[in-house]
Design an enzyme around this catalytic site. Structure first.
Site, PDB file in Angstrom:
ATOM      1  N   GLU A 140      -5.295   6.805  51.350  1.00 35.14           N
ATOM      2  CA  GLU A 140      -4.043   6.785  50.700  1.00 35.14           C
ATOM      3  C   GLU A 140      -2.986   7.486  51.515  1.00 35.14           C
ATOM      4  O   GLU A 140      -3.136   8.269  52.566  1.00 35.14           O
ATOM      5  CB  GLU A 140      -4.018   7.676  49.344  1.00 35.14           C
ATOM      6  CG  GLU A 140      -5.013   7.198  48.189  1.00 35.14           C
ATOM      7  CD  GLU A 140      -4.661   7.909  47.114  1.00 35.14           C
ATOM      8  OE1 GLU A 140      -3.938   8.990  47.166  1.00 35.14           O
ATOM      9  OE2 GLU A 140      -5.447   7.876  46.177  1.00 35.14           O
ATOM     10  N   GLU A 149       0.409   0.389  44.351  1.00 34.06           N
ATOM     11  CA  GLU A 149       0.554   1.020  43.130  1.00 34.06           C
ATOM     12  C   GLU A 149       1.874   1.554  42.530  1.00 34.06           C
ATOM     13  O   GLU A 149       2.668   2.144  42.925  1.00 34.06           O
ATOM     14  CB  GLU A 149      -0.455   2.079  42.861  1.00 34.06           C
ATOM     15  CG  GLU A 149      -0.564   2.866  41.401  1.00 34.06           C
ATOM     16  CD  GLU A 149      -1.735   3.807  41.317  1.00 34.06           C
ATOM     17  OE1 GLU A 149      -1.874   4.318  40.174  1.00 34.06           O
ATOM     18  OE2 GLU A 149      -2.646   3.932  42.211  1.00 34.06           O
TER      19      GLU A 149
END
Length: 279
Positions: free
Chosen positions: A114, A181
């Site tokens: 991430e 996302e």
């Protein structure tokens, strides 16, 4: 099993990539039977399966343990495994060691990390070492405390440009795909147009290169809050609770087990044991 190059070809052909999470043998087996293209063993297992409040407590050992089960359930599906919180931040050496363990011990085909900025260097180092890496931008659960909660990211021009620049840096560093996302659909579409790698959305609109959802969210299984971007295709939690309640009732009323579920001994053997008396 699809290879990472197959996903590039799917993007070029305009064929959507279908990804779903799985955390254990039975869910992986069902996902493979359903025909998904990729399985993500996400660190979301911390909340969905292990009952934590966030993904932060999840360890590399947890990810390996669950990925091994998923691989056994889905031997012919491309599996991406999350590198959990702080397993790739301290140093390149630690990132390489943790990625090596995940790839060698679990059977994963790629790892996911991430963020951008300093993480871009980690993507480059992992790629150079031969580890396929999927990047993850937008709402990044490992950084939810810094982001101020579970909020849509990239809603203004400045933050959207930063995400787009970050995505391009991840691509240049060698990422084989990007999970995007919780961003506006316009930004999702722009990412898919401007990147050569597949952009797999979760709350990023319909014009990205593929979609990923959490297994339990889309099936309505053990969830209390459903994000806006989730479509529930079933509500198996109600079915499970009803079945368990029926089991409880049957046992309490001595209606289970029925004759069909029991075993018997030949009469002569019973006589030899107890002389024909009831035990």
């Amino acid at each position: 099993m699809k290879a990472k190059t197959d996903f590039f070809h799917m993007k070029q052909a305009g064929e959507p990539i279908v990804m779903v999470t799985a955390y254990d043998f039975p869910s992986a087996k069902l996902a493979e039977q359903a025909g998904v293209d990729m399985i993500l063993v996400g660190d979301s297992l911390g909340m969905v399966v292990l009952g934590y409040d966030s993904t932060i407590p999840v360890t590399v050992d947890d990810m390996i343990h669950h990925t091994k089960a998923v691989r056994r359930g889905a031997p012919n599906t491309f599996i991406v495994t999350d590198m959990p919180f702080m397993s790739y931040h301290a140093s390149k050496e630690e990132a390489l060691q943790n990625a090596r363990r995940i790839m060698q011990e679990s059977g994963a085909n790629a790892v996911k990390v991430e963020g951008a900025d300093e993480v871009v260097d980690m993507i480059a180092a992992l790629t150079k070492a031969g580890v396929p890496v999927v990047a993850h931008l937008g709402l990044t659960p490992q950084s939810v405390g810094v982001l101020g909660g579970y909020k849509v990211q990239g809603k203004d021009a400045e933050s959207a440009k930063k995400l787009l620049d970050d995505a391009k840096q991840c691509e240049q560093a060698g990422a084989i795909a990007l999970v995007l996302e919780c961003v506006p659909k316009q930004l999702g579409a722009a990412m898919a147009r401007e990147l050569t790698i597949p952009v797999i959305g979760i709350g990023a609109g319909a014009e990205v290169d593929g979609q990923v959802l959490v297994y339990h969210d889309l099936l309505g299984y053990g969830v209390t809050r459903v994000p806006k971007f989730v479509k529930q295709y079933a509500s198996i939690q109600e079915t499970i609770v009803e079945a368990l309640a029926n089991y409880v009732a049957d046992v309490k009323l001595r209606q289970f087990p029925e004759p069909a579920h029991t075993f018997t001994m030949k009469e002569e053997e019973w006589v030899a044991l107890y002389g024909g008396k009831q035990g």
